[in-house]
Design an enzyme around this catalytic site. Structure first.
Site, mmCIF file in Angstrom:
data_model
loop_
_atom_site.group_PDB
_atom_site.id
_atom_site.type_symbol
_atom_site.label_atom_id
_atom_site.label_comp_id
_atom_site.label_asym_id
_atom_site.label_seq_id
_atom_site.Cartn_x
_atom_site.Cartn_y
_atom_site.Cartn_z
ATOM 1 N N THR A 74 0.853 -1.181 0.000
ATOM 2 C CA THR A 74 0.000 0.000 0.000
ATOM 3 C C THR A 74 0.897 1.242 0.000
ATOM 4 O OG1 THR A 74 -1.573 -1.238 1.313
ATOM 5 C CG2 THR A 74 -1.839 1.158 1.287
ATOM 6 N N GLU A 103 9.711 -7.111 -2.437
ATOM 7 C CA GLU A 103 10.202 -6.013 -3.263
ATOM 8 C C GLU A 103 11.671 -6.216 -3.594
ATOM 9 O OE1 GLU A 103 8.482 -5.617 -0.479
ATOM 10 O OE2 GLU A 103 6.762 -4.302 -0.882
ATOM 11 N N ARG A 114 5.229 7.046 0.539
ATOM 12 C CA ARG A 114 4.551 6.710 1.795
ATOM 13 C C ARG A 114 5.529 6.814 2.955
ATOM 14 N NH1 ARG A 114 2.531 0.463 3.143
ATOM 15 N NH2 ARG A 114 3.184 0.567 5.307
ATOM 16 N N ASN A 172 -4.460 -8.313 3.528
ATOM 17 C CA ASN A 172 -4.470 -6.934 4.012
ATOM 18 C C ASN A 172 -4.372 -5.918 2.884
ATOM 19 O OD1 ASN A 172 -4.467 -5.102 6.272
ATOM 20 N ND2 ASN A 172 -2.371 -4.626 5.687
#
Lengths: 341, 1226
Positions: free
Chosen positions: B71, B104, B154, B1050
């Site tokens: 996210t 990642e 973020r 999630n």
């Protein structure tokens, strides 16, 4: 040469053995197999409007469930580019099935809304169905709904569809109508070309341990044929309608009995699921053998020969039947074989 | 091999002739460009969010995207995967390959490899994900490899994780050698994405293109979509071919990635300088080319404002738009202010910067959306100071005097950044000694960095339509609003903006939608604080949220109300009545629930409320609006089936008939007020701090009120009465067999059972239910089963699992769902009273029994997990069994969010003050994190024992021996040891000896502790598998609870290696083609780890056994727990049934592998479930994640089902063999 041909809903059929609505028609490859085995026509499995709606509802609910509720996950399933929801898959199979065989293909529909019945009927006609079988699979559980009102509703439905489609229509009935003959007549007047007797309903079973209702559908057994013979015999000549018998047709003798009771075709599923599609050939051969042995030249000859109007004592099909049945059991000599046709 | 070609000369010359600051690009298009400009007419206006805008470009100019969910960048990967799965082609006519990696780090590695092999590659990430890419970013940049990483910027997890937007992640990569290009809006994000892809090919510098997480990534906006022709025009195929020529190939082999020594490494590092020097000019040239083709102009440093500005704010990202809006407002009033938007931060071009800055500037505020603790200032501030200093030193600065420069921090983790704050900063810049290193938007009452500002300041154009909607997650409000924006965006020439705020709960979440519509460009990158339309879609909000706070005078207020226009007034709290009167609001009501129900839409009121909004907001003429809504319904829902469309149409048609304006009385007459957020009995911290977060006023929490190190009290969810269940379980004590199953499956621990002495309830409230306990040993006592009415989510799992049915009415069970409102007050009393009854001693219970576990107090309650969550029952069980001595290491994911997301925490304490100590490190390191906890406990335990030995004489030999030889394998043993340690501590209390004080510090570690490593399958199967594997191979006594939802739940349902064959998931939109990884088998291979495969709904007794055995095993143990999840696509009330079906189909065999048995000469592998009794399809086709494929690609679904069934059969055969093996040592 024995003539097995018959006419059902105005369709000229090479013999009276039709494959009834069943999972067999869910596969395109089965269409030519059924034709090659000798089937005179194929009724496709039923398109359930309710099922389509449930599938729509499932996709829609699953995509919306939990969606746009939480910053990290605005959805939980990928929305696909398209879904084969709705009648498309059915109609495509109908189209392809029709192209794969020369025998008539009859589409079967179970609607759940007045609009749905008509809409899907039109789709089926456009897709090339030779006729339409309306599968009235409805359990009238509302105690306020009268039999008359229910019958009116069905007749209205037939009228509405008749108005929109031009192919023949048959109505598949359940056995629980108070006045079956009258209802068949009313359906005929409303525009139905034939009746299919009788639908076999799911018969829910109980799981005693879990106290749950368990849906259940078992294959038909030959004894179920008798109810159908009984009613075909009553309808024959009394109601101007084509008659198809379905449920309990397992072998050649069952088809012959159906014809003699007055049916135009006898429909099979359970025996085919049990013995394979090729069983149609066995049935046809059995018919021919019996007819040859008994010097029948055509199916037409025997149609209705044992019907209410053509038997010596019509009371045998009416309430006297009960006594007669008991009587036959009472007086049968020990060791006597059951009469076979 | 080619000799090096430096781009320096040409590019640097270009740089010198580059356009001056703020000037328009007047160059005539070249003949080639002219051809391309023709494409302009083909561009369409689209309404989408920043993620989609960026992914659209990245996908079409790439061949390979290596992705991983995080996210707020996940949707970029999701879109790319979805496009790839339907065969969408890139600009060269090929379908890009989209591959999900295990982390990642893996994505960056795969990207690196793909680039080295000559492909055009990209990836998308955020936050910690970007940090995991850093090692490869150095390599990719060091090798001068063209690529673009798109980052929805973020916050980085520090004192706490945050999913929201700031520049902490991007700023952490500024030293890697990547170019950093920043976009400020959705349109810019699309445009600069393309510019980045074009510029990287020419410059060979890899690009990190970033835009603000959520504010830009999730803002829905109307933009002009670039055409594929635009992309073809911008991407130079010669450069693509050059990129390929540089690739590794055995046909022209080279070696890249050598190891260099002190003699040459340094020189090699400097060899790239010309490329970095040339890069800014290449980017500006690319921007200029873009301007010629597309018509929108961008500059490396874009100045807006008064040409003779004296005060300038320098800023990057979406905040720049709010600054520009304020600058436009202030300059219209004659203020000499301006904003310099930084687009290319790396490589930083001092020349371009100095050219862009007005010569008149006297003071500058540099705003950073990040925090670098301990630095002189944040990154952009430091760059600007350096750039100015260099400019002045070199005599190239246009200003006469060095301006005053101050740095400030704003907007961390999507903290609001508004024109009011901007205006305040400009005011500060006017001061002779403006405050440096300031913060804005918070109240820093500790180090006093914050500037106070006037929140009433507004620069927003009054004609802008500003609408706010309060909804529940489940009611479809946000979806409807996204839809409304699209309608208005597509049907009118208005600009549109939509931004959506969610609370931190997964069930019963409050959503607030902020919609703007305007003829002018919308630069308001902040929430609406003055709305001219407010929609409240849930009547219950009126008693807990001040929904009219932001309503402007004269605004329209639409309320979904069960009360009609004549009754509603008396059912509003007094403050709401007063607000309606004072603000002269136009007030409308509709019973949307009833209208939706009648239309067959169930609880989804979205279409009804949307129709009402259009009917009374006046944004569109009513008839046009209705037609547009219907058109949009067909577009959105058409593919899902006619019936869905028809239902929605019916809802639209009946909405208007049921919409009523309310006649507003002269005065407020209500007899009640809004309910307080928390009880007056709540602890001070909950009342003063957490209550503000609960009511949406967390921005008011001052710095001094925040824990300095991220430490929070546990057991605070009980104060946050969310009251979201429409129905709650009601107990029939006559019928109940007291089996405890309902207590065990309750995801929110809202059903509790107690056995207690009858005298405990002498003062019970009337109607409090009791029964005779169905335990022989407790038959003299009382039993009560009680539900918490305001904490329940109404999921119904308890009823679904209840085996006790009435003999005369099968549908009536020992617990039944009943409407909550009439029971609420009464049950609140019962619940409070129930809690006051003492717990039965843990030592009296058999902990391995399902029946007894219900009487153990859960130390995990009322989490924000989804209603009907399949994970939380396992956690709740774990805390019942071991919570009073548990340390929990929790991997990032659902369990860390419902376990640790503020405002309140579900882990709680027992009456002795003991309970789980919980922490979340990262997603990728949780096994290691937990192992570290174990090492620390063991070390302190060992040290404690050494000290006990050393101090035996002073603490008493007998006590010392007892402590050292204690058997703590049972609850009694642990209890006895606690008593001994208590005595020990009393004895040590006044002992001043250093050893005694040391022992006091570690004494508690002499009592057995239980370390639990908790996480989901994304962690265990994928990103954390390396660490998990290491821990399983160790001898560390840790317990791993792997909550397997078979998907990254999630982040919204992306495929993990736990996803089964044939299931549809994000990143596997065409159905997963590989089987689920058999992680249990991999764990068993070590032979020393305890392994259990459990499904509570399949066999709760086996689950209990597994938990007990795992904890008892002296070494690593892992429990792989089947967890149903809303990402599976069915109503969670059937979760337990599905667990049963999973087991019965053989998809989820139940087994335990206990190494201890092998030592006894027994087979360590015990198969606990029977051979599959139903075909796989009977299980999987209850779930939309499978049927979706049947509906979209029936042939593929059939093929995958066949394979999946074969896999089940083979796996079962293998397990059968294993279970039958002879381990007899003889």
């Amino acid at each position: 040469m024995i003539d097995l041909s018959t006419n059902y809903l105005g369709l000229k059929l090479k013999n009276p053995v039709v494959v009834s609505a069943s999972p067999l028609s869910e596969k395109l490859e089965n269409f030519p197999r059924m034709e090659d085995a000798g089937a005179a026509a194929i009724v496709m499995y039923s398109l359930f409007e309710e099922q389509i709606e449930a599938e729509s509802e499932n996709i829609d609910s699953a995509l919306e469930y939990g969606a746009n509720s939480y910053a990290e996950a605005t959805s939980y399933l990928p929305d696909m580019a398209k879904y084969h929801i709705g009648p498309d898959r059915y109609l495509e199979l109908l189209r392809k099935g029709k192209a794969a065989v020369k025998i008539p293909v009859i589409a079967s529909l179970n609607g759940s809304s007045p609009g749905g019945w008509v809409r899907y009927s039109e789709y089926m006609e456009q897709a090339g169905a030779d006729a339409l079988e309306l599968n009235i699979f409805d359990i009238p559980s509302d105690p306020l709904l009268t039999a008359a009102a229910l019958e009116d509703r069905y007749c209205d439905l037939v009228r509405a569809i008749r108005k929109q489609v031009h192919i023949p229509i048959s109505v598949k009935l359940g056995p629980y109508f108070t006045s079956c003959a009258n209802f068949a007549k009313r359906l005929s007047e409303a525009g139905a070309d034939g009746v299919v007797i009788f639908n076999r309903f799911y018969q829910p079973d109980f799981d005693l341990e879990e106290m749950e209702v368990v849906p259940n559908l078992v294959l038909s057994s030959p004894h179920e044929l008798r109810l159908r013979l009984h009613w075909a015999a009553i309808l024959y000549h009394q109601v101007e309608t084509y008659i198809a018998i379905t449920g309990g047709v397992h072998d050649a003798s069952d088809v012959l009995k159906s014809m003699m009771a007055g049916a135009h075709v006898a429909m099979m599923t359970s025996a085919l699921l049990k013995y394979g599609i090729e069983h149609i050939g066995v049935v046809l051969a059995g018919m021919e053998a019996w007819m040859e042995e008994h010097e029948y030249v055509s199916v037409k000859q025997m149609r209705g020969s044992m019907s209410l109007v053509n038997i010596e004592s019509p009371a045998g099909f009416l309430r006297g039947n009960y006594l007669k049945t008991l009587g036959s059991y009472t007086w049968r000599e020990p060791g006597t074989a059951l009469t076979t046709l | 091999m080619k000799t090096t070609e430096y781009p320096a000369a040409a590019a640097i010359n270009d740089a010198n002739t580059a356009q001056a600051r703020g000037g328009t690009n007047t160059a005539e298009p070249s003949p080639e460009d002219k051809e391309l400009v023709k494409g302009k007419g083909l561009r369409s206006q689209v309404t989408l969010d920043g993620n989609e805008a960026v992914a659209y470009v990245a996908y079409h100019v790439s061949e390979i995207a290596a992705i991983y969910p995080i996210t707020p960048s996940s949707p970029m990967g999701e879109s790319s995967d979805a496009w790839s799965s339907i065969g969408e082609k890139n600009i060269w006519g090929a379908i890009p390959t989209v591959i999900e990696m295990q982390s990642e780090g893996g994505a960056a590695g795969a990207l690196h490899g793909a680039l080295q092999a000559g492909a055009l590659g990209t990836t998308f990430t955020s936050s910690q994900g970007l940090l995991l890419m850093i090692p490869n970013m150095y390599k990719i940049a060091g090798e001068l490899t063209a690529t673009v990483i798109h980052v929805a910027a973020r916050s980085i997890a520090a004192q706490a994780l945050s999913i929201f937007g700031d520049h902490s992640d991007a700023m952490a990569t500024r030293q890697t050698g990547f170019a950093l290009l920043s976009s400020n809006s959705v349109q810019e994000a699309m445009d600069l994405a393309l510019i980045a892809h074009a510029a990287t090919l020419e410059s060979r510098i890899p690009f990190l293109h970033f835009f603000d997480g959520f504010r830009t990534s999730h803002e829905v906006s109307k933009i002009e979509q670039l055409s594929l022709d635009d992309m073809r025009a911008m991407i130079d195929d010669d450069l693509v071919r050059a990129h390929r020529e540089r690739a590794l190939s055995p046909d022209h082999p080279v070696l890249r990635g050598s190891a260099q020594n002190p003699d040459v490494y340094f020189q090699g590092r400097e060899s790239v300088n010309p490329y970095y020097l040339a890069c800014p000019t290449i980017v500006q040239n690319t921007m200029d080319k873009f301007a010629r083709i597309v018509g929108r102009e961008y500059r490396l440093f874009q100045y807006e404002g008064a040409p003779d500005a004296e005060h300038v704010i320098i800023v990057m990202g979406s905040g720049a738009e709010a600054v520009q809006e304020t600058v436009d407002y202030l300059t219209a009033q004659g203020r000499k202010v301006g904003v310099l938007k930084v687009r290319l931060m790396r490589p930083f071009s001092v020349e371009h910067f100095l050219q862009a800055l007005p010569a008149t500037v006297k003071s500058i505020a540099v705003l950073d959306r990040t925090k670098e603790p301990g630095s002189i200032g944040e990154p952009l501030y430091q760059d600007i100071i350096t750039a100015l200093t260099e400019g002045f030193t070199a005599g190239k600065a246009p200003m006469a005097a060095f301006p005053k420069v101050i740095g400030g921090r704003y907007g961390l983790s999507s903290k609001e950044f508004t024109p009011a704050m901007v205006a305040r900063i400009f005011d500060e810049l006017k001061k002779p000694n403006p405050q440096n290193h300031f913060t804005i938007g918070i109240n820093d009452d500790v180090t006093h960095t914050s500037l106070t500002y006037d929140p009433a300041f507004s620069s927003e154009a009054p004609e802008t339509v500003r609408a706010m909607f309060y909804g529940l997650g489940a009611d479809g409000t946000v979806g409807a609003n996204k839809n409304s924006i699209k309608i208005i965006g597509e049907e009118t020439d208005l600009n549109v903006q939509g931004y959506f705020v969610y609370d931190s709960k997964k069930s019963g979440a409050v959503t607030i939608s902020h919609l703007r519509f305007s003829k002018q460009p919308i630069r308001s990158t902040y929430l609406i604080s003055r709305a001219n339309f407010v929609g409240c879609h849930q009547f219950s909000f009126m008693e807990r949220l001040d929904v009219l706070k932001a309503a402007d005078p004269g605004a329209v207020f639409l309320l979904n109300s069960p009360f009609g226009p004549d009754e509603v007034w008396d059912n509003l709290p007094r403050s709401a009545q007063q607000a309606i009167i004072t603000k002269k609001l136009r007030f409308y009501v509709i019973d949307a629930v009833e209208v939706a129900r009648a239309a067959g839409m169930g609880g989804r009121i979205n279409t009804v409320m949307q129709t009402c909004f259009f009917a009374i907001s006046g944004v569109l003429p009513r008839d046009e609006a209705i037609a547009a809504i219907k058109h949009s319904i067909e577009k959105t829902y058409g593919k899902r089936g006619e019936s869905i469309v028809r239902k929605n149409f019916a809802a639209v048609d009946s909405s208007l008939e049921n919409l009523h304006e309310v006649k507003i009385p002269q005065s407020a007459s209500s007899k009640f007020e809004m309910r307080p957020a928390v009880s007056a009995n709540a602890p001070e911290f909950v009342r003063n701090v957490e209550a503000l977060m609960i009511t949406g006023d967390g921005d008011q929490v001052p710095v001094s009120a925040m824990p300095i190190d991220g430490t929070f009290p546990t057991g605070t969810t009980k104060w946050e009465k969310r009251n979201i269940a429409l129905e709650i379980p009601v107990w029939d004590e006559e019928l109940c067999i007291q089996c405890g199953k309902c207590v065990m499956v309750c995801p929110h621990s809202v059903i509790r059972a107690k056995v207690y002495d009858a005298s405990s309830i002498n003062h019970a409230p009337e109607g409090f239910q009791t029964a005779v306990p169905k335990w022989r040993e407790f038959s003299e006592l009382k039993y009560t089963l009680q539900a918490a009415p305001e904490d329940c989510t109404g999921c119904g799992l308890c009823v679904a699992v209840c085996p006790a049915k009435s003999k005369s009415e099968a549908k009536h069970r020992a617990i039944n769902m009943e409407a909550q409102p009439p029971l609420r007050e009464k049950y609140n009393q019962y619940w409070d009273y129930f809690l006051s009854i003492p717990e039965l001693s843990r030592q009296k219970l058999s902990h391995g029994q399902v029946k007894d576990q219900q009487l153990l107090e859960p130390l995990f309650e009322f989490s924000g997990a989804c209603a009907g969550c399949g994970e939380t029952p396992y956690i709740s069980l774990m805390t019942r069994l071991f919570g009073d001595r548990a340390m929990i290491a929790n991997a990032t994911g659902c369990s860390s969010i419902y376990g640790g997301n503020l405002p309140t925490t579900p882990y709680s304490k027992n009456s002795e003050g003991r309970g789980p100590a919980w922490s979340n490190s990262l997603f990728e390191d949780n096994a290691e994190f937990g192992m570290g906890m174990r090492l620390a406990i063991d070390k302190q335990n060992q040290y404690g024992k050494e000290l006990v030995e050393r101090l035996a004489s002073s603490i008493g030999e007998q006590l010392a021996v007892e402590i050292l030889s204690a058997d703590q394998s049972t609850e009694e043993g642990i209890f006895a040891q606690r008593e001994r340690v208590k005595t020990l501590k009393e004895k040590l209390a006044n002992n001043p000896a250093p050893a005694a004080r040391d022992l006091l510090a570690v004494a508690d570690e002499l009592v057995k502790k239980s370390v639990w490593i908790v996480g989901g399958d994304g962690w265990g199967y994928d990103i954390g598998y390396g660490g998990l594997d290491h821990v399983l191979a160790s001898s560390a006594n840790v317990n791993i609870l792997l909550l397997d939802t078979e998907v990254y739940s999630n982040t919204g349902g992306q495929m993990s290696k736990a996803t089964p064959l044939g299931a549809v998931a994000k990143f596997a939109a065409g159905g997963k083609r590989t089987p689920k990884k058999d992680i249990a088998m991999m764990a068993m291979i070590y032979g020393r780890a305890y392994v259990a495969h459990v499904a509570m709904g399949g066999n709760d007794t086996q689950t209990m056994k597994a938990f007990m055995e795992a904890e008892a095993h002296d070494g690593p143990s892992i429990i792989i727990a089947y967890s149903h999840c809303i990402a599976h696509g069915y109503d969670m009330v059937y979760g337990i049934d599905q667990q049963k079906a999973a087991v019965n189909s053989g998809h989820w065999p139940l087994f335990r592998y206990n190494p201890a048995l092998a030592k006894e000469g027994k087979n360590p592998f015990v198969l606990d479930s029977r051979a599959p009794s139903i075909p796989l399809e009977k299980y999987i086709y209850n779930e939309t994640r499978y049927t979706m494929l049947v509906n979209s690609d029936p042939d593929e679904a059939k093929k995958l089902l066949k394979q999946a069934q074969e896999n089940v059969n083979e796996r079962w055969k293998l397990y059968q063999h294993m279970a039958a093996m002879n381990f007899d040592k003889a």
